[in-house]
Write a protein that holds these residues in place. Structure first.
Motif, mmCIF file in Angstrom:
data_model
loop_
_atom_site.group_PDB
_atom_site.id
_atom_site.type_symbol
_atom_site.label_atom_id
_atom_site.label_comp_id
_atom_site.label_asym_id
_atom_site.label_seq_id
_atom_site.Cartn_x
_atom_site.Cartn_y
_atom_site.Cartn_z
ATOM 1 N N ARG A 473 0.840 -1.204 0.000
ATOM 2 C CA ARG A 473 0.000 0.000 0.000
ATOM 3 C C ARG A 473 0.873 1.251 0.000
ATOM 4 N N ASP A 668 -2.940 4.956 2.247
ATOM 5 C CA ASP A 668 -4.100 4.828 3.136
ATOM 6 C C ASP A 668 -4.103 5.859 4.255
ATOM 7 N N TRP A 796 -3.832 11.888 1.295
ATOM 8 C CA TRP A 796 -4.929 10.902 1.299
ATOM 9 C C TRP A 796 -5.996 11.288 0.284
ATOM 10 N N HIS A 805 -8.303 3.999 -3.076
ATOM 11 C CA HIS A 805 -8.859 3.406 -1.853
ATOM 12 C C HIS A 805 -9.973 2.429 -2.215
ATOM 13 N N VAL B 271 -7.965 2.314 9.469
ATOM 14 C CA VAL B 271 -6.604 1.778 9.283
ATOM 15 C C VAL B 271 -5.938 1.531 10.634
#
Lengths: 806, 284
Positions: A473, A668, A796, A805, B271
């Motif tokens: 990621r 993320d 983000w 995402h 997360v």
């Protein structure tokens, strides 16, 4: 050479001259807490001033009631605009030819604007007084978006000049419009763009931020009513200019004003301008007859003193299919806040933004800058850069990346293809500058090799594939930046501030025993002038650097100069130091010839002495010459050994460099990890490599802060949302990566020692390197442009907008 | 930025503190480490004319581990929490969380009592105390009483503590199994963008006990009961973790600020909770 004469190298090393990593002489006092800053000044009977500040960004001031404040114990006076008006000091001129309220005159135009000045026994009593002043406001519509400034329903901010069609920099087309400044050939550029194979277009925003020096601004003003002399100790980056301006504004004769800049805890442009606190302290001292101190707190500094950047740069760049750039067009909307208080040379209301063709041979270009008023704090200073050069460098380095995307080319290759070539220097740019020297390809190749560029690109491509397969990621960004600075303002023929020519000066006196004191028109704020200027002089006059005292910042003793900002100290005052040293040497040569009983032309300079040509055993050291100059009657030569040089540089200097940042980005969380920062600087002749490295580390850290999180942000009502260090990002050691520095040396052909200045290069080159790394990480997923600062949520959002995402 | 004038008191007993609070009422505030209160005073957001320093009350300091119960005096500093090996053995999540609070200078002065009693949802300890299902010990003019940490917080800066009471200690059962405190912040010294504390016990591939709580994701710390219900009895496989994360995020209610907008904070909360559950499971 006789036995008593040590070898040349040994004598040279003993001087700690040019090229020596001499330890900073300033650090002994700074590291022991023995510095002497403005707030360390304490005088008998001294009072303390503090401001009532506006909670609103735009409001009419209906009334100010000072009764309750004046009734408090320890409160001596409360100044308002009404008190300053009879003195003509309720407004003051700005450095940009505008004027600014000293205290709110009928309305306020930004949050934290100065409304009243409370003078009290100490800062506690002053703060009590501030809390007790009653101000009645009537809120007005707020303008925070410069693109809405000229709308039909836009509130008129500056009612004082609403009807003035002509400003300090030409016609104004709207009450909220300050100026339009143009450079280059508009029609030719439009023609080139219209016919080009490829045109890339993008809005590049360089957000508003703040220099945030460790020490905020402040002063102590003391009017001696017996001798009529005003002394002001303050955080001034340009003490002589402050003296002249203070004299012109106040009517006090210039010889009766003494301005002193003591130790300064960082300036970065924030301490160039004149602030209401200085004016109010001076008036308060005149009124009360005792010294008055004013020291900002951190939030005052962040919210009310000079900001930096806030440029919206709309760019169009054209190229042939194979990547040769043909034209560049830039329209900038410059948000200046409530008053135009930019610290730029007078003829350059957008600073040196027209260096925006960067390191590239761009034959045709055009730049227009529109200055706009908004309900924000005034400023627009050069935060660790030359005037608007960081904006210009960021703009072109983003446009290059965007053009590379459009062309489907590697961005490093595109740069190589368009760099100005070594043999093209001196190079005349399309926007009017003459680049004095450069060798861009050599440094660039060195940089690419040092980071292993090709391997990095391979790793990046593999990472993208792994990401697409769901195995990671994180993405890898390779941030490239090649900057060209323009520093050392500047030639008096085109550089002045408020009519004051931007030369600088050095005065040197050699003492009879062979040590010396040198005074300059500049003022160190941490740059280490006492260390480096002594090194320049050591090499010029053959006296060890440790035997040379450096003094700056006291207008009663230092020669006139325009101060320290815009990386001008070494290019201008450093040159003056070298030239003063050469005058000393010229006189010393006459004295030595007399003492050696030969003709002036029969002796030559040898590190620290004059030697009779062909007879090395016959010499006079500078130490011996100094003694003789005072104590021996020499026919036709005045006693003493002193010199003054006022240096008006023939051109600017153009430092350059290749910076590369390698960054890991978590899509993320928006968090980043900087893996490598490589910075190659070419600042011409290197005076003190250790200080250069320190400067590069500091400048890179500020660049990191700016690009990755630091901003002065406003909400819709014009409230500052980043007015404390909780929200205004200043990196700690934890957030600061390791830096790898490197260099090439291309001396300036017109500077006496070939030096170009370095303090600001890492900020200019660093911001695009960090920002380009973020952009580059997302290039494979279609990103062309996102706005700084690249803090977690903005990164983000970028990932979100690219569909990365779930 | 300087505070207005105030009287300073430094009693040496809890009764002395309670007496002063009774005497001065709304004009008085107790001060522990002062990291929240002093900035408020400097900004003159609060008019405090009597400041009662708890630093002189020796009985408010110290860490005790006795028969599976941990008791920590309110004036115990975060540095002391980190340094205590007994505490690290009894509840290692405390050290893990404390090391993520601010910086060493702050932790030398900041106290657990001040951190939990102030009611600031950005503080880490209130969330951690939800995770641990701690008990708060209060003392007031009518004697001592206890309140469950999970019942203590009503809204930002509003708690079950009465104005004439002080928090004297926190206590909780020593933990077994896995633990994790995960926090995302912008820089050293910052409050959490999102943080989560998780405790997880596994037996024979099945979760026997769990606790999940959030920091700075609502106007109070949030204990995530629904997430816990999903985890307990499960094998804590990926699907279960996803369901628990969703349940935790659903009860979060962050507000937009300079750390970011709500959608970002909720995403990051997911997360962070996921990382904390995975980390706690790996340690269980």
């Amino acid at each position: 050479m006789n036995e008593a004469t040590p070898p040349k190298e040994e004598r040279s090393a003993a001087l700690s001259g040019l090229g020596t990593s001499r330890k900073r002489v300033e650090d002994a006092r700074f590291t022991q807490g023995k510095g002497n800053y403005v707030d360390d000044i304490k005088m008998a009977g001294m009072l303390f001033g503090d401001f009532v500040r506006s909670p609103y960004a735009h409001a009419r001031v209906k009334s100010i009631n000072t009764e309750k404040a004046l009734a408090l114990p320890g409160v001596h006076a409360v100044l308002t605009a009404a008190d300053l008006e009879p003195l003509g000091l309720h407004w003051m001129p700005t450095l940009a030819g505008d004027k600014q309220m000293v205290l709110a005159d009928g309305k306020v135009l930004f949050q934290a604007q100065e409304v009243a000045f409370v003078v009290a026994d100490d800062r506690y009593a002053a703060a009590d007084g501030v809390a007790a002043v009653e101000v009645e406001y009537e809120e007005l519509p707020v303008l925070v978006d410069p693109f809405k400034a000229e709308a039909d329903d836009a509130p008129v901010l500056r009612e004082d000049i609403a009807d003035q069609k002509e400003g300090a920099h030409g016609p104004r087309r709207h009450p909220n419009h300050i100026f339009t400044w143009e450079s280059g050939d508009r029609a030719a550029t439009e023609a080139v763009l219209a016919e080009a194979d490829v045109v890339a277009e993008e809005m590049i925003y360089y957000h508003r931020t703040h220099p945030c020096p460790l020490e905020p601004c402040g002063c102590v003003a003391s009017m001696d009513k017996v001798n009529g002399k005003l002394t002001v100790w303050g955080t001034f980056q340009a003490p002589h200019a402050v003296r002249t301006v203070a004299s012109l504004i106040s009517g006090i004769a210039e010889h009766n004003i003494r301005i002193v800049s003591p130790d300064i805890g960082g300036g970065f442009g924030n301490k160039v301008g004149v602030y209401p606190g200085y004016v109010c302290s001076i008036v308060a001292s005149i009124v009360t007859g005792v010294p008055v101190k004013w020291i900002e707190d951190r939030s005052d500094n962040l919210m009310a003193t000079a900001f930096a950047r806030d440029y919206w740069m709309k760019g169009r760049i054209s190229a042939t299919k194979d990547g040769k750039i043909t034209g560049l067009h830039c329209h900038t909307t410059a948000d200046h806040g409530a008053f135009d208080a930019c610290a730029d040379p007078t003829k350059f209301p957008a600073g040196f933004m027209n260096i925006c063709t960067g390191s590239y041979d761009i034959p045709t270009a055009y730049l227009a800058v529109d200055g706009i008023y908004t309900n924000k704090a005034p400023g627009g200073v050069a935060y660790r850069c030359s005037f608007r050069v960081t904006e210009a460098a960021y703009f072109i380095e983003r446009m290059i990346e965007i053009l590379a995307i459009k062309l489907g080319m590697d961005a490093a290759e595109l740069r190589v293809k368009n760099f100005i070539k070594k043999e093209q220097f001196p190079y005349q740019s399309a926007l009017g500058w003459e680049y004095d020297s450069g060798d861009y390809h050599t440094g660039w190749d060195k940089a690419l090799k040092a980071v292993g560029y090709e391997a990095l690109r391979k790793e990046q491509a593999e990472r993208v594939e792994a990401f697409k397969r769901g195995e990671t990621r994180t993405l890898l960004g390779i941030g490239l930046s090649h900057f060209t600075e323009i520093v050392g303002a500047g030639p008096v023929k085109n550089c002045d501030i408020l009519g004051l020519g931007m030369f600088d000066s050095c005065e040197i006196r050699i003492h009879p025993t062979g040590s010396a004191i040198a005074r300059l028109g500049t003022i160190s704020q941490g740059q280490g002038h006492a260390t480096t200027f002594a090194q320049i002089l050591a090499s010029e006059i053959g006296i060890p650097a440790e035997d040379i005292t450096l003094e700056e910042g006291d207008t009663d003793t230092a020669p006139y100069g325009l101060g320290t900002y815009g990386s001008r100290s070494t290019p201008v005052a450093g040159a003056a130091a070298a030239m003063a040293g050469r005058k000393i040497r010229a006189k010393a040569q006459m004295i030595a010839a007399y003492l050696l009983e030969v003709h002036d032309n029969d002796i030559e300079w040898d590190v620290d002495r004059f030697v009779v040509k062909g007879s090395p055993e016959r010499f006079k050291t500078m130490k011996e010459i100094a003694f003789a100059s005072y104590n021996q009657a020499i026919p036709g030569v005045e006693p003493g050994l002193e010199a003054v040089s006022y240096y008006d540089p023939p051109n600017m200097t153009y430092p350059f460099g290749s910076y590369i940042c390698v960054m890991e980005i978590d899509v993320d969380t928006g968090t980043t990890e900087i893996r490598q920062v490589y910075a190659l600087d070419d600042c011409g002749t290197r005076i003190n490599p250790m200080i250069i490295e320190g400067q590069v580390h500091g400048g890179l850290t500020e660049a990191l802060a700016i690009s990755m999180g630091q901003e002065i942000a406003y909400d819709e009502q014009g409230n500052v949302t980043t007015g404390t260090l909780m929200d205004f990002f200043v990196p700690t050691a934890v957030e600061t990566p390791n830096y790898q520095t490197d260099y090439t040396v291309t001396p300036s052909p017109h500077h006496p020692i070939g030096a170009k200045g370095v303090g600001e290069s890492p900020n200019v080159g660093g911001v695009p390197a960090f920002s380009n790394a973020v952009h580059d990480a997302f290039r494979a997923f279609g990103l062309t442009q996102s706005h700084m600062p690249h803090d977690h949520w903005r990164i983000w959002k970028t990932a979100e907008s690219l569909g990365l995402h779930d | 930025m300087v505070p207005g004038a105030f009287n300073y008191h430094r009693p040496d007993t809890v009764d002395g503190v309670i007496g002063l609070l009774g005497e001065w009422g709304d004009d008085a505030r107790v001060i522990a480490g002062g990291h929240s209160l002093i900035p408020v005073m400097k900004q003159r957001l609060s008019d405090i004319s009597h400041l009662i320093d708890l630093g002189g009350v020796g009985s408010l300091k110290g860490i005790g581990v006795d028969g599976g119960t941990v008791t920590i005096g309110a004036m115990t500093t975060q540095h002391e929490l980190i340094s205590s090996d007994a505490l690290a053995a009894a509840a290692p999540i405390i050290r893990e969380a404390s090391l993520q609070i601010a910086d060493p200078q702050v932790r030398y002065v900041g106290t657990i009592g001040g951190n939990v009693a102030n009611g600031d949802p950005a503080n880490d300890m209130p969330g951690l105390m939800q995770t641990l299902d701690a008990t708060y010990h209060l003392a007031g003019p009518n004697g001592a009483r206890t309140v469950a940490a999970r019942d203590f917080y009503e809204a930002a800066y509003f708690t079950a503590r009465e104005d004439d009471e002080i928090l004297t200690a926190v206590s909780f059962a020593a933990t077994g199994g896995g633990y994790a405190y995960e926090k995302q912040k912008r820089k050293i010294g910052d409050y959490a963008t999102a943080a989560a504390g998780v405790l997880l016990s596994m037996d024979g591939g099945s979760c026997t006990a769990a606790s999940v709580a959030l920091t700075n994701l609502s106007d109070t710390p949030v204990y995530c009961e629904a997430a816990v219900d999903i985890l307990v009895g499960s094998s804590v496989d990926d699907a279960t973790i996803s369901a628990a994360v969703k349940a935790a995020v659903d009860v979060s209610d962050p507000v937009a600020d300079t750390r970011g907008p709500v959608d970002f904070k909720k995403y990051v909360a997911g997360v962070i909770v996921k990382k904390a559950i995975q980390s706690a499971k790996a340690r269980a």
